[in-house]
Write a protein that holds these residues in place. Sequence first.
Motif, PDB file in Angstrom:
ATOM      1  N   ALA A  79       0.820  -1.215   0.000  1.00 18.35           N
ATOM      2  CA  ALA A  79       0.000   0.000   0.000  1.00 18.35           C
ATOM      3  C   ALA A  79       0.853   1.264   0.000  1.00 18.35           C
ATOM      4  N   LEU A  80       1.919   1.264   0.799  1.00 23.40           N
ATOM      5  CA  LEU A  80       2.770   2.462   0.870  1.00 23.40           C
ATOM      6  C   LEU A  80       3.943   2.416  -0.100  1.00 23.40           C
ATOM      7  N   GLY A  81       4.196   1.246  -0.683  1.00 20.78           N
ATOM      8  CA  GLY A  81       5.252   1.143  -1.682  1.00 20.78           C
ATOM      9  C   GLY A  81       6.660   1.123  -1.129  1.00 20.78           C
ATOM     10  N   LEU A  82       6.823   0.728   0.137  1.00 26.98           N
ATOM     11  CA  LEU A  82       8.154   0.674   0.732  1.00 26.98           C
ATOM     12  C   LEU A  82       8.879  -0.603   0.309  1.00 26.98           C
ATOM     13  N   SER A  83      10.188  -0.526   0.195  1.00 30.14           N
ATOM     14  CA  SER A  83      10.979  -1.704  -0.149  1.00 30.14           C
ATOM     15  C   SER A  83      11.230  -2.530   1.107  1.00 30.14           C
ATOM     16  N   GLY A 141       9.553   3.691  16.247  1.00 21.62           N
ATOM     17  CA  GLY A 141      10.411   2.667  15.659  1.00 21.62           C
ATOM     18  C   GLY A 141      10.597   2.901  14.173  1.00 21.62           C
ATOM     19  N   LEU A 142      11.218   1.934  13.510  1.00 19.85           N
ATOM     20  CA  LEU A 142      11.510   2.071  12.086  1.00 19.85           C
ATOM     21  C   LEU A 142      10.236   2.189  11.259  1.00 19.85           C
ATOM     22  N   ALA A 143       9.216   1.405  11.602  1.00 18.85           N
ATOM     23  CA  ALA A 143       7.956   1.471  10.856  1.00 18.85           C
ATOM     24  C   ALA A 143       7.310   2.848  10.990  1.00 18.85           C
ATOM     25  N   GLY A 144       7.309   3.389  12.199  1.00 22.39           N
ATOM     26  CA  GLY A 144       6.762   4.721  12.407  1.00 22.39           C
ATOM     27  C   GLY A 144       7.505   5.767  11.596  1.00 22.39           C
ATOM     28  N   ALA A 145       8.829   5.626  11.522  1.00 25.70           N
ATOM     29  CA  ALA A 145       9.636   6.568  10.749  1.00 25.70           C
ATOM     30  C   ALA A 145       9.319   6.474   9.262  1.00 25.70           C
ATOM     31  N   ARG A 146       9.146   5.256   8.768  1.00 25.93           N
ATOM     32  CA  ARG A 146       8.855   5.070   7.342  1.00 25.93           C
ATOM     33  C   ARG A 146       7.466   5.600   6.980  1.00 25.93           C
ATOM     34  N   VAL A 147       6.502   5.409   7.870  1.00 24.07           N
ATOM     35  CA  VAL A 147       5.160   5.935   7.622  1.00 24.07           C
ATOM     36  C   VAL A 147       5.207   7.459   7.545  1.00 24.07           C
ATOM     37  N   GLU A 196       7.794   9.378   6.924  1.00 25.38           N
ATOM     38  CA  GLU A 196       8.588   9.753   5.755  1.00 25.38           C
ATOM     39  C   GLU A 196       7.739   9.692   4.483  1.00 25.38           C
ATOM     40  N   THR A 197       6.915   8.641   4.377  1.00 29.82           N
ATOM     41  CA  THR A 197       6.062   8.478   3.205  1.00 29.82           C
ATOM     42  C   THR A 197       4.979   9.543   3.153  1.00 29.82           C
ATOM     43  N   PHE A 198       4.362   9.806   4.298  1.00 35.00           N
ATOM     44  CA  PHE A 198       3.312  10.827   4.356  1.00 35.00           C
ATOM     45  C   PHE A 198       3.855  12.194   3.944  1.00 35.00           C
ATOM     46  N   TRP A 241       1.071  14.203   1.739  1.00 32.54           N
ATOM     47  CA  TRP A 241      -0.141  13.944   2.513  1.00 32.54           C
ATOM     48  C   TRP A 241      -0.126  14.726   3.821  1.00 32.54           C
ATOM     49  N   VAL A 242       1.063  14.999   4.297  1.00 33.80           N
ATOM     50  CA  VAL A 242       1.269  15.781   5.513  1.00 33.80           C
ATOM     51  C   VAL A 242       2.295  16.853   5.198  1.00 33.80           C
TER      52      VAL A 242
END
Length: 232
Positions: free
Chosen positions: A156-160, A187-193, A195-197, A202-203
Amino acid sequence: MTSAADLASLAALLADRTRAAMCLALLDGRAWTAGELAAHARVAPSTATEHLHRLIDGGLLVERRQGRHRYVQLADASVAQLLEDLAGRIERPAASPRGLRAVTASTALQRGRTCYDHLAGRLGVAVTDAMTAAGLLEQTGGFALTSAGLAWLTDALGLSPESLRPGGRPLARGCLDWTERRQHLAGLAGARVCETFLGNGWVVRIGSGRAVRLTPAGKVAVHDLLGLSGID
């Protein structure tokens, strides 16, 4: 083993209003110049430099050089977690901000902000709750991404997959939100979310501080991705 003297030395670094103000400003995850931090803390540049040297020597900040310019930022995500955890321990309500500008800034931070490199405030908590409700995040007994959550981040977010390899940092952890008094995803997931937003528009940041807000495109995205609506 940590000694009482070591702990007291660490606490002393934050037991100063100017140094505390600088550290809180750096929670936006960006690098600041000494001059910018001096203006933010409302102290003379020479005074700011003295305080920054103490924070760097104490391991809370690091200095980055780019050409002729020098910047400082939090040493790593663990320092940001320490600052947020301490802020969450403050039980006594803070004094109400005075003046329209202060009230507006306070409201914006509560609505949405960055906590070092992840989303916080009502926005961060809402995204975390929506991920949990959708089965992407497990909060029972701690924070953990589910297999569906990992698939959501990549599909959904297109992360590698490579960008989600924890290394020395946990993939997901809870961070106590000091305004909502609930946990948001770090954590890392929170950072990637986060970063993507930000990367997708989107933000966007409000001014030069930590406050952020959803854009019209962001409101559509969080509704399509997580079923969230009514978030400003």
